[in-house]
Enzyme design. Structure first.
Site, PDB file in Angstrom:
ATOM      1  N   ASP A 133      49.202  28.121  46.672  1.00  0.00           N
ATOM      2  CA  ASP A 133      48.524  27.096  47.518  1.00  0.00           C
ATOM      3  C   ASP A 133      49.475  25.612  47.501  1.00  0.00           C
ATOM      4  O   ASP A 133      49.283  25.014  48.234  1.00  0.00           O
ATOM      5  CB  ASP A 133      47.183  26.686  46.883  1.00  0.00           C
ATOM      6  CG  ASP A 133      47.068  26.172  45.492  1.00  0.00           C
ATOM      7  OD1 ASP A 133      48.112  26.374  44.629  1.00  0.00           O
ATOM      8  OD2 ASP A 133      45.894  25.933  44.982  1.00  0.00           O
ATOM      9  N   GLU A 134      50.342  25.849  46.431  1.00  0.00           N
ATOM     10  CA  GLU A 134      51.097  24.610  46.214  1.00  0.00           C
ATOM     11  C   GLU A 134      52.181  24.199  47.542  1.00  0.00           C
ATOM     12  O   GLU A 134      52.594  23.341  47.564  1.00  0.00           O
ATOM     13  CB  GLU A 134      51.828  24.709  44.921  1.00  0.00           C
ATOM     14  CG  GLU A 134      50.967  25.010  43.893  1.00  0.00           C
ATOM     15  CD  GLU A 134      51.793  24.725  42.437  1.00  0.00           C
ATOM     16  OE1 GLU A 134      52.759  23.946  42.257  1.00  0.00           O
ATOM     17  OE2 GLU A 134      51.286  25.177  41.443  1.00  0.00           O
TER      18      GLU A 134
HETATM   19  P1  TYD Z   1      50.698  24.214  35.384  1.00  0.00           P
HETATM   20  O1  TYD Z   1      49.713  25.243  34.567  1.00  0.00           O
HETATM   21  O2  TYD Z   1      52.005  24.036  35.212  1.00  0.00           O
HETATM   22  O3  TYD Z   1      50.484  24.603  36.994  1.00  0.00           O
HETATM   23  P2  TYD Z   1      50.664  23.715  38.205  1.00  0.00           P
HETATM   24  O4  TYD Z   1      51.593  22.847  37.980  1.00  0.00           O
HETATM   25  O5  TYD Z   1      51.420  25.063  39.127  1.00  0.00           O
HETATM   26  O6  TYD Z   1      49.339  23.555  38.944  1.00  0.00           O
HETATM   27  O7  TYD Z   1      49.841  22.767  35.374  1.00  0.00           O
HETATM   28  C1  TYD Z   1      48.395  22.963  35.816  1.00  0.00           C
HETATM   29  C2  TYD Z   1      48.040  21.439  35.763  1.00  0.00           C
HETATM   30  O8  TYD Z   1      47.888  20.991  34.397  1.00  0.00           O
HETATM   31  C3  TYD Z   1      49.019  20.464  36.371  1.00  0.00           C
HETATM   32  O9  TYD Z   1      48.502  19.419  36.794  1.00  0.00           O
HETATM   33  C4  TYD Z   1      49.853  19.848  35.467  1.00  0.00           C
HETATM   34  C5  TYD Z   1      48.786  19.853  34.001  1.00  0.00           C
HETATM   35  N1  TYD Z   1      49.594  19.894  32.689  1.00  0.00           N
HETATM   36  C6  TYD Z   1      49.181  19.013  31.773  1.00  0.00           C
HETATM   37  O10 TYD Z   1      48.613  18.069  31.888  1.00  0.00           O
HETATM   38  N2  TYD Z   1      49.781  19.380  30.529  1.00  0.00           N
HETATM   39  C7  TYD Z   1      50.529  20.227  30.231  1.00  0.00           C
HETATM   40  O11 TYD Z   1      51.144  20.667  29.264  1.00  0.00           O
HETATM   41  C8  TYD Z   1      50.842  21.320  31.470  1.00  0.00           C
HETATM   42  C9  TYD Z   1      51.538  22.573  31.284  1.00  0.00           C
HETATM   43  C10 TYD Z   1      50.433  21.035  32.735  1.00  0.00           C
END
Ligand code: TYD
Ligand code: NAD
Length: 357
Positions: A133-134
Site C-alpha cells: 500500500d506504500e
Molecule cells: P515498519 O515495520 O518499518 O513498516 P513500514 O515503515 O513499512 O510501515 O514500521 C511500521 C511503523 O512503525 C512505521 O510508521 C515506522 C514505525 N517504527 C517505529 O516507530 N519504531 C521502529 O523502531 C520501527 C522499526 C518502526
C-alpha cells in the site's frame, strides 16, 4: 507446480508453508538469501519433496530461463524484494537493483517462457506480483482509505521502487498480454517477521530489557493484517483474480504505532511479566522521526471482498496475541536471527536439498 520468489522471507515463507499445508502442488522456491532470507523458516519442509529450494537472484536471467524450462510452472508468485523502509533511506541502490531491475528481468523471463507455452497452458498461466500500500503515498487523518484507483505517490526509496515494479508489471500486461495480477497489501505481522520491523522489534527488545524506540510522536497510522490472511488473499487472487487487475488487501485495522507498542507491552506483561514486576511500557523511548515518514496508510479492501469473496479471518486482538505467543515460543529462532547464525542454516541443516546456481 508454482514458482515462488522470495519464499525464505517473512511473507514468502508463511505463504509456502500455508500453500503446502493446503495442497500437494509443488513449490519451486527461488530466493537470494539476503539478510532477510532465512531457511530456518522452512525447517518444517526439510525432506518434503514438494518443496524445492534454489538459492539465486530474480535478476539472473540465465538462471530464470533454466528454471522455467526445467520446471514449467503454471504460475509465478513474486515476493522477492528489499522490503525495509529504513534500509532504503540509508542505501537505496539494492532496492533499485532487486525491486526494479530484478522485477524487470523476472517479467522478461516470464514473458519468453509464457509466449512459447501451448495454448491451454498459456491461457492458464499467471504472474502474481506482491506489492504494498506504500506505493499510494500518505493519507491525511480524514482521507478515505486507498482504493485501487488512488494516485500512485510513493515517498520513500522503498515505495518508489515498488511503485516502479508495479508499473512494469502493468505495462507487461498492456503491451505483451502477460496475464499478471498485482496485490497491494497493508502492513503485515505474524510469525517469522524479521526483528527490524516494528512489531517483532518491540517484542524482542522488550524481552531483552532494551528501549522500545518509537519514531516521532508515535501517532503514525498503519493498517495491520495478520500474515496468514495476506497469504490466503494471494491464494484467492491467484485462483480467481482477473488478469491485468490490481487488488488491495488490508485488515480494516488502522492503529497508531504507539497503540501497537502499548498492546505488545500489555500482552508481554500478561504472558511473560518482567522479573521486577514493572510494566514493559516503561521501556518505551521516543526517538528522532524517520525522514519523510508517511503519516497514515489505510486500505479499502472492498474490491477483493466483492469480486473474490476474500475477507481477513483474524482480528488484531487474535492476531497480535498469536504473534506475541509465537515469539515467546520460539526463542531459538530469535536468537539465531540476532546472532546471524541463521545464515549458516543452508550449510548445516539443509544440505543437498538446496541447489545453488
Ligand atoms: P515498519 O515495520 O518499518 O513498516 P513500514 O515503515 O513499512 O510501515 O514500521 C511500521 C511503523 O512503525 C512505521 O510508521 C515506522 C514505525 N517504527 C517505529 O516507530 N519504531 C521502529 O523502531 C520501527 C522499526 C518502526
Ligand atoms: P522480506 O524482506 O522478509 O523477504 C524478502 C525475501 O526476498 C527474502 O527472503 C530475500 O532473501 C529475498 N530476496 C531479496 N532480494 C532478492 C533477489 N534479488 N532475488 C531473489 N530473492 C531475493 O520481505 P517480506 O516482508 O516478506 O515482503 C515480501 C513482499 O511483500 C515484498 O515484495 C514486499 O514489498 C511485499 N509487502 C510486504 C509487506 C510487509 O508488511 N512486510 C506488506 C505489503 C507488501
Amino acid at each position: 507446480m508454482i514458482l515462488v520468489t522470495g519464499g525464505a522471507g517473512f511473507i514468502g515463507s508463511n505463504f509456502v508453508l500455508d500453500w503446502l499445508a493446503a495442497s500437494d502442488e509443488p513449490v519451486l522456491n527461488l530466493d537470494k538469501l539476503t539478510y532477510a532470507g532465512n531457511l530456518a523458516n522452512l525447517a518444517a519442509l526439510q525432506g518434503d519433496a514438494r518443496h524445492r529450494f534454489v538459492q539465486g537472484d530474480i535478476g539472473d536471467r540465465a538462471l530464470l530461463e533454466r528454471l522455467l524450462a526445467e520446471h514449467r510452472p503454471r504460475a509465478i508468485v513474486n515476493f522477492a524484494a528489499e522490503s525495509h523502509v529504513d534500509r532504503s533511506i540509508h542505501g537505496p541502490e539494492d532496492f533499485i537493483q532487486t525491486n526494479v531491475l530484478g522485477t524487470f528481468r523476472l517479467l522478461e523471463a516470464a514473458r519468453h517462457y509464457w509466449s512459447a507455452l501451448p495454448a491451454t497452458e498459456k491461457e492458464a498461466f499467471r504472474f502474481l506480483h506482491v506489492s504494498t500500500d506504500e506505493v499510494y503515498g500518505t493519507l491525511a487523518p480524514q482521507d478515505p482509505a486507498f482504493a485501487e484507483d488512488h494516485k500512485v505517490e510513493p515517498n520513500s526509496p522503498y515505495s518508489a521502487s515498488k511503485a516502479a515494479s508495479d508499473h512494469l508489471v502493468r505495462a507487461w500486461h498492456h503491451t505483451y498480454g502477460l496475464p499478471v495480477l498485482t496485490t497491494n497489501c497493508s502492513n503485515n505481522y505474524g510469525p517469522y517477521h524479521f526483528p527490524e520491523k516494528l512489531i517483532p522489534l518491540m517484542i524482542v527488545n522488550a524481552l531483552a530489557g532494551k528501549p522500545l524506540p518509537v519514531y516521532g510522536d508515535g501517532m503514525q497510522v498503519r493498517d495491520w493484517l495478520y500474515v496468514k490472511d495476506h497469504c490466503s488473499a494471494i491464494r484467492r487472487v491467484l485462483a480467481a483474480g482477473r488478469p491485468g487487475e490490481t487488488y488491495n488487501v488490508g485488515g480494516w485495522n488502522e492503529k497508531p504505532n504507539i497503540d501497537i507498542v502499548r498492546t505488545v507491552c500489555a500482552l508481554l506483561d500478561e504472558l511473560r511479566p518482567r522479573a521486577d514486576g514493572q510494566p514493559y511500557a516503561q521501556q518505551i523511548t521516543y526517538v528522532k522521526d524517520r525522514p519523510g515518514h508517511d503519516r497514515r496508510y489505510a486500505i479499502d479492501a472492498r474490491k477483493i471482498e466483492r469480486e473474490l469473496g476474500w475477507k481477513p479471518q483474524e482480528t488484531f486482538e487474535t492476531g497480535i496475541r498469536k504473534t506475541v505467543r509465537w515469539y515467546l515460543d520460539h526463542p531459538d529462532w530469535v536468537a539465531q536471527v540476532q546472532s546471524g547464525a541463521y545464515r549458516d542454516w543452508v550449510a548445516t541443516h539443509y544440505g543437498a536439498a538446496v541447489t545453488s546456481p
